[in-house]
Write an enzyme that holds these catalytic residues in place. Sequence first.
Site, PDB file in Angstrom:
ATOM      1  N   ASP A 104       0.916  -1.079   0.056  1.00  0.00           N
ATOM      2  CA  ASP A 104      -0.058   0.135  -0.269  1.00  0.00           C
ATOM      3  C   ASP A 104       0.710   1.124   0.004  1.00  0.00           C
ATOM      4  O   ASP A 104       1.341   1.573  -0.960  1.00  0.00           O
ATOM      5  CB  ASP A 104      -1.055  -0.030   1.139  1.00  0.00           C
TER       6      ASP A 104
ATOM      7  N   ASP B 177       1.867   6.601   5.046  1.00  0.00           N
ATOM      8  CA  ASP B 177       0.386   7.255   5.066  1.00  0.00           C
ATOM      9  C   ASP B 177      -0.117   7.911   6.527  1.00  0.00           C
ATOM     10  O   ASP B 177       0.045   7.174   7.502  1.00  0.00           O
ATOM     11  CB  ASP B 177      -0.645   5.983   4.793  1.00  0.00           C
TER      12      ASP B 177
ATOM     13  N   ARG C  43       2.689  10.638  -5.036  1.00  0.00           N
ATOM     14  CA  ARG C  43       2.082  11.105  -3.725  1.00  0.00           C
ATOM     15  C   ARG C  43       3.466  11.244  -2.803  1.00  0.00           C
ATOM     16  O   ARG C  43       3.649  10.837  -1.956  1.00  0.00           O
ATOM     17  CB  ARG C  43       1.446   9.891  -2.754  1.00  0.00           C
TER      18      ARG C  43
END
Length: 326
Positions: free
Chosen positions: A153, A157, A212
């Site tokens: 993933d 995060d 990102r």
Amino acid sequence: MRAIRFVRLSVALALSLSLLPALGLAAESPRATENEPIGWASVDGGTTGGKGGATVSVADEEALRLAVAGYGPATVIVRGKITLSKKVRVGSNKTILGDAGAELTGFGLHLNKVENVIIRNLSIHDSADDAVNVEGGTRHVWIDHCDFANCHDGLVDIKHGSDLATVSWCRFHDHNKTCLLGHSDKASAAAEDRGRLRVTYHHNFFDGSLSRHPRARVGEPIHVFNNFYQNNQYGVASTANAGVLVEGNYFLRCKLPTLTSYGDSPEPGRLVERQNVTVESGPLQSAGEVPAVPYQYKLDDAQQLPELIPANAGVGKVSASESQGR
């Protein structure tokens, strides 16, 4: 005559220093090994991790889980390679330091509804989930001098109302969706995140990671400064009315250095960019205004980042023994 010799010596020294980048010598920054965070992790009492607690060394999964659990302060030294069978939940008031060669693989670290955590000098790769997941209103996190790669993933995060974090001097590579900041565009997520998600990203090496860096939603002011981007699809994306200050970064072969909208996010973000350098990269997008950050910091010259960042970011630049006394 003595005064003349002194002037000549000063001029020669200045010229020699100015030639360092041309000679291919890595620039140095004394701040690369500081034992205090810069940015959002430094405000509102700061981030001290396990300061004042016991120090324990771990070399296997069970020992690691026990050492980082609970609320009490502790400094945990990770030694060698540990293959995890599931993500490790980290408690409050912890410092996790990798010794030389320390790495976690299989899974990563999970911070949920905790506060005051430091993670330094640790390699995390090939996780079946995130490398580091920060959520549930977690506050005061400093992630520094780590190496993150090839996870299922995200790499780092930060979401679900988390706040006051700094990610510094880390190397991100061999990965796509690197640093998510804010998990959703939904109204319920915005209500949870509004006034939070204040994160500083500085002096990181986004080395061929694709996207990102971060992708930001809602939070402001988010601060992205003095990072080196190399071979990326995009650098920073501001969406869902986030406010991002992007300054003093170096973008090398980055297709889209900054974006003020992205993907299926229905609302654009605000982004102020200044003093950035682009080489073989696309244009910098900017829009709107962003509040000033409330902490002190000093920008390095963006032109020096291709030498400064690879030489100082990632693991092996700070030692576990020197970091314990912070």
